[in-house]
Write an enzyme that holds these catalytic residues in place. Structure first.
Site, PDB file in Angstrom:
ATOM      1  N   ASN A   1       3.768 131.943 121.015  1.00 28.69           N
ATOM      2  CA  ASN A   1       3.716 130.584 121.533  1.00 28.69           C
ATOM      3  C   ASN A   1       4.665 130.428 122.731  1.00 28.69           C
ATOM      4  O   ASN A   1       5.327 131.383 123.132  1.00 28.69           O
ATOM      5  CB  ASN A   1       4.049 129.592 120.410  1.00 28.69           C
ATOM      6  CG  ASN A   1       3.259 128.309 120.516  1.00 28.69           C
ATOM      7  OD1 ASN A   1       3.147 127.736 121.589  1.00 28.69           O
ATOM      8  ND2 ASN A   1       2.707 127.869 119.394  1.00 28.69           N
TER       9      ASN A   1
ATOM     10  N   HIS B   1      27.173 141.175 123.481  1.00 32.72           N
ATOM     11  CA  HIS B   1      28.380 141.423 124.271  1.00 32.72           C
ATOM     12  C   HIS B   1      29.583 141.528 123.348  1.00 32.72           C
ATOM     13  O   HIS B   1      29.600 140.911 122.278  1.00 32.72           O
ATOM     14  CB  HIS B   1      28.594 140.290 125.288  1.00 32.72           C
ATOM     15  CG  HIS B   1      27.466 140.157 126.249  1.00 32.72           C
ATOM     16  ND1 HIS B   1      27.353 140.928 127.372  1.00 32.72           N
ATOM     17  CD2 HIS B   1      26.363 139.365 126.242  1.00 32.72           C
ATOM     18  CE1 HIS B   1      26.253 140.609 128.026  1.00 32.72           C
ATOM     19  NE2 HIS B   1      25.626 139.669 127.344  1.00 32.72           N
TER      20      HIS B   1
ATOM     21  N   SER C   1       9.671 128.427 114.638  1.00 32.44           N
ATOM     22  CA  SER C   1      10.218 127.891 115.894  1.00 32.44           C
ATOM     23  C   SER C   1      11.735 128.035 115.970  1.00 32.44           C
ATOM     24  O   SER C   1      12.440 127.927 114.966  1.00 32.44           O
ATOM     25  CB  SER C   1       9.879 126.401 116.012  1.00 32.44           C
ATOM     26  OG  SER C   1       8.501 126.216 116.111  1.00 32.44           O
TER      27      SER C   1
END
Length: 191
Positions: free
Chosen positions: A87, A117, A144
């Protein structure tokens, strides 16, 4: 020069720290202009979109749907299987390989990142980082606003709940969710 590049690539493969300057020889592998072009292509122009995806990604399976916009650091390090649905706003931080299996569905605004990092600020000079591959096995469904972090493997058929941050592997046929993401149950239902 080639010897230095091989040494950097070896460190990248082992998940060790490397800097932006050390890795800049990989810049020709980036597909930024092609990604921009894909995101600017009309949704109904399926043949053009498919041709662009084949040029952008390391490999792309049959019946792939990837809605615009999507973003990738390289694109060339992403491998997608058959029957994929991605999506809008999928972000692929693919300094290393991202492998997506067959029948995978990804909801809006998901980030798959192979790169992190160091925590100590003294180690972040020149954008120092490490990279580890990400793998989504077949039939995975990602909700989502999920973030999948470097080195994670999500097992066959698993479901990741919306808003989760996945920092460790998820076993096959489970539902996992939360921050940090944890398995909440096995998938045992038969359709």
């Amino acid at each position: 020069m080639r010897e230095r590049e091989n040494e950097v690539l070896d460190r990248i493969r082992r998940g060790q720290l490397y800097t932006e300057s050390e890795a800049n020889f990989q810049d020709p592998l980036r597909r930024a202009d092609l990604i921009f072009e894909y995101n600017s292509t009309r949704p109904g122009d399926a043949p053009r979109r498919r041709k662009l995806l084949e040029r952008i990604l390391g490999s792309v399976g049959a019946r792939t749907v990837l809605l615009s916009p999507f973003h990738a650091g390289f694109g060339s390090n992403v491998h997608i299987g058959d029957d994929f649905f991605g999506n809008v706003n999928l972000t692929l931080v693919d300094d290393m390989e991202i492998r997506i299996g067959n029948g995978v569905m990804i909801a809006p605004s998901v980030t798959l990142t192979t790169t992190g990092h160091p925590i100590h600020p003294g180690l972040r000079e020149d954008f120092r980082r490490f990279s580890k591959p990400v793998v989504l096995e077949d039939k995975v469904w990602i909700g989502s606003n999920v973030v999948v972090l470097p080195g994670v493997r999500i097992g066959y058929g698993s479901v990741i709940g919306a808003g989760s941050v996945v920092s460790r592997d998820v076993p096959p046929m489970t539902v996992a969710m939360g921050v940090p993401c944890r398995v909440v149950r096995e998938i045992t239902d038969v359709p």
